[in-house]
Design an enzyme around this catalytic site. Structure first.
Site, PDB file in Angstrom:
ATOM      1  N   PRO A  16      -6.093  -0.304  -0.813  1.00  0.00           N
ATOM      2  CA  PRO A  16      -6.963  -1.413  -1.197  1.00  0.00           C
ATOM      3  C   PRO A  16      -6.640  -1.880  -2.619  1.00  0.00           C
ATOM      4  O   PRO A  16      -6.575  -1.076  -3.550  1.00  0.00           O
ATOM      5  CB  PRO A  16      -8.368  -0.799  -1.111  1.00  0.00           C
ATOM      6  CG  PRO A  16      -8.226   0.332  -0.148  1.00  0.00           C
ATOM      7  CD  PRO A  16      -6.851   0.879  -0.392  1.00  0.00           C
ATOM      8  N   GLU A  17      -6.401  -3.171  -2.779  1.00  0.00           N
ATOM      9  CA  GLU A  17      -6.114  -3.740  -4.084  1.00  0.00           C
ATOM     10  C   GLU A  17      -7.326  -4.538  -4.541  1.00  0.00           C
ATOM     11  O   GLU A  17      -8.392  -4.460  -3.929  1.00  0.00           O
ATOM     12  CB  GLU A  17      -4.835  -4.572  -4.011  1.00  0.00           C
ATOM     13  CG  GLU A  17      -3.628  -3.728  -3.601  1.00  0.00           C
ATOM     14  CD  GLU A  17      -2.312  -4.497  -3.591  1.00  0.00           C
ATOM     15  OE1 GLU A  17      -2.264  -5.625  -4.118  1.00  0.00           O
ATOM     16  OE2 GLU A  17      -1.326  -3.968  -3.042  1.00  0.00           O
ATOM     17  N   LYS A  49      -9.852  -1.761  -9.834  1.00  0.00           N
ATOM     18  CA  LYS A  49     -10.042  -1.355  -8.441  1.00  0.00           C
ATOM     19  C   LYS A  49     -11.195  -0.361  -8.284  1.00  0.00           C
ATOM     20  O   LYS A  49     -11.291   0.335  -7.273  1.00  0.00           O
ATOM     21  CB  LYS A  49      -8.755  -0.744  -7.891  1.00  0.00           C
ATOM     22  CG  LYS A  49      -7.564  -1.701  -7.906  1.00  0.00           C
ATOM     23  CD  LYS A  49      -6.315  -1.023  -7.381  1.00  0.00           C
ATOM     24  CE  LYS A  49      -5.097  -1.915  -7.520  1.00  0.00           C
ATOM     25  NZ  LYS A  49      -3.859  -1.272  -7.028  1.00  0.00           N
ATOM     26  N   HIS A  59     -13.523  11.251   9.288  1.00  0.00           N
ATOM     27  CA  HIS A  59     -13.118  10.966   7.915  1.00  0.00           C
ATOM     28  C   HIS A  59     -14.240  10.371   7.068  1.00  0.00           C
ATOM     29  O   HIS A  59     -13.981   9.821   5.999  1.00  0.00           O
ATOM     30  CB  HIS A  59     -11.912  10.031   7.912  1.00  0.00           C
ATOM     31  CG  HIS A  59     -10.719  10.594   8.634  1.00  0.00           C
ATOM     32  ND1 HIS A  59     -10.080  11.744   8.207  1.00  0.00           N
ATOM     33  CD2 HIS A  59     -10.068  10.168   9.751  1.00  0.00           C
ATOM     34  CE1 HIS A  59      -9.062  11.995   9.035  1.00  0.00           C
ATOM     35  NE2 HIS A  59      -9.044  11.075   9.974  1.00  0.00           N
ATOM     36  N   ARG A  88      -7.096   9.643   4.008  1.00  0.00           N
ATOM     37  CA  ARG A  88      -6.104  10.346   3.193  1.00  0.00           C
ATOM     38  C   ARG A  88      -6.721  11.076   2.000  1.00  0.00           C
ATOM     39  O   ARG A  88      -6.025  11.786   1.282  1.00  0.00           O
ATOM     40  CB  ARG A  88      -5.030   9.360   2.722  1.00  0.00           C
ATOM     41  CG  ARG A  88      -4.275   8.733   3.898  1.00  0.00           C
ATOM     42  CD  ARG A  88      -3.203   7.773   3.460  1.00  0.00           C
ATOM     43  NE  ARG A  88      -2.112   8.457   2.762  1.00  0.00           N
ATOM     44  CZ  ARG A  88      -1.030   7.835   2.310  1.00  0.00           C
ATOM     45  NH1 ARG A  88      -0.900   6.525   2.473  1.00  0.00           N
ATOM     46  NH2 ARG A  88      -0.087   8.508   1.692  1.00  0.00           N
ATOM     47  N   ARG A 132      10.704  -7.821 -23.344  1.00  0.00           N
ATOM     48  CA  ARG A 132      10.623  -6.802 -22.295  1.00  0.00           C
ATOM     49  C   ARG A 132      11.853  -6.866 -21.400  1.00  0.00           C
ATOM     50  O   ARG A 132      12.187  -7.914 -20.851  1.00  0.00           O
ATOM     51  CB  ARG A 132       9.377  -7.022 -21.436  1.00  0.00           C
ATOM     52  CG  ARG A 132       8.067  -6.888 -22.177  1.00  0.00           C
ATOM     53  CD  ARG A 132       7.725  -5.462 -22.476  1.00  0.00           C
ATOM     54  NE  ARG A 132       7.610  -4.655 -21.265  1.00  0.00           N
ATOM     55  CZ  ARG A 132       7.200  -3.396 -21.250  1.00  0.00           C
ATOM     56  NH1 ARG A 132       6.887  -2.799 -22.396  1.00  0.00           N
ATOM     57  NH2 ARG A 132       7.119  -2.735 -20.119  1.00  0.00           N
ATOM     58  N   ARG A 167       8.063   1.664  -4.704  1.00  0.00           N
ATOM     59  CA  ARG A 167       7.448   0.522  -4.042  1.00  0.00           C
ATOM     60  C   ARG A 167       8.490  -0.399  -3.416  1.00  0.00           C
ATOM     61  O   ARG A 167       9.522  -0.687  -4.017  1.00  0.00           O
ATOM     62  CB  ARG A 167       6.604  -0.275  -5.047  1.00  0.00           C
ATOM     63  CG  ARG A 167       5.454   0.518  -5.652  1.00  0.00           C
ATOM     64  CD  ARG A 167       4.508   1.041  -4.575  1.00  0.00           C
ATOM     65  NE  ARG A 167       3.350   1.689  -5.134  1.00  0.00           N
ATOM     66  CZ  ARG A 167       2.202   1.076  -5.377  1.00  0.00           C
ATOM     67  NH1 ARG A 167       2.070  -0.205  -5.103  1.00  0.00           N
ATOM     68  NH2 ARG A 167       1.188   1.731  -5.894  1.00  0.00           N
TER      69      ARG A 167
END
Length: 269
Positions: A2-3, A57, A90, A109, A150, A259
């Site tokens: 979830p973002e 989050k 769960h 998880r 950067r 990622r």
């Protein structure tokens, strides 16, 4: 995982059922999450819930004495259910209300967290976070200043929570596509016009996802148990090998650390 849009969707879904209501007690069936469930939570009885907020989050439940801080981890979700609803495999934590309803936390998880802080000023998990992406503080001027010099690829750079919170893997990929910026570009190479466009696309992509109830790819459910629908609008994420919806070029995938990144080699430069 979830973002930000999924967490904001959850906040909006649970807030009407929690804010102004009274917490009866918590039932913890599995205390071993990413961090052990704070023992203080087990002592809470008959406490009013003053507000339901979000930072990055994290879901923040304000009580008179402090804050319950919830992170959904990799696979967590929260739902509002009648208090007598039997738990499934769960379903690890129930926050029961005096009105006969409850907030149920489900996490296959077990990489989420339920923590207690007397003050948000002492909340270590909230320290060093960058600005909210939908706030005025996240501007083209801010991004350009942070990008100066950067030599990091722009995709993982955007996912750094000290730069800006909540721009996770899905939304970084989608925003870079919308801004036509290649994910391997060095952050320091962004022009003022590109920084302006990137900030605007990040805000737009996140807002569209919030409006659609977030993105459900695997475990995420909204507070009413329904999936998020933004997955149907994804332009590049998860579409490797398929045709770009803009130009027809085959969508590519690459790795940035652990990622996976998705991009169009023609549209993104």
């Amino acid at each position: 995982m979830p973002e930000l849009p999924e967490v904001e969707t959850s906040r909006r879904g649970i807030a009407p059922f929690l804010q102004g209501k009274t917490l009866s007690h918590l039932t913890v069936r599995q205390p071993r999450l990413r961090w052990p469930v704070s023992e203080t939570l087990l002592t809470l009885r008959d406490r009013p819930i003053l507000s339901v907020q979000r930072r990055a989050k994290y879901l923040l439940l304000e009580l008179p004495e402090g804050w319950i801080v919830i992170h959904l981890g990799m696979s967590g979700s929260v739902r509002i259910l009648p208090a007598l609803t039997p738990p499934q495999k769960h379903d690890h934590i129930d926050l029961l209300l005096t009105d006969g309803m409850m907030l149920r936390y489900t996490d296959p998880r077990r990489f989420g967290a339920w923590l207690w802080y007397d003050s948000l000023a002492t909340a270590s998990v909230l320290a060093h976070l960058g600005p909210e992406p939908l706030s005025e503080a996240f501007s083209a001027e801010y991004l350009l200043e942070k990008a100066r010099g950067r030599r990091t690829a722009v995709k993982p750079w955007l996912m750094d929570n000290t730069l800006v919170v909540g721009v996770g893997n899905i939304y970084a990929s989608e925003s870079l596509f919308s801004a036509q910026i290649h994910p391997d570009r060095l952050a320091g190479s962004l022009s003022a016009d590109e920084a302006h466009l990137l900030v605007q696309t990040i805000k737009a992509v996140l807002q569209r996802s919030i409006d659609q109830g977030g993105t459900t790819l695997r475990d995420f459910l909204q507070a009413d148990g329904k999936p998020g629908y933004f997955a149907q609008q994804l332009q590049v994420y998860g579409r490797a090998g398929e045709a770009c919806l803009t130009c027809g070029t085959t969508i590519k995938r690459s790795k940035h650390g652990q990622r996976t990144t998705f991009y169009c080699p023609h549209c993104q430069r």
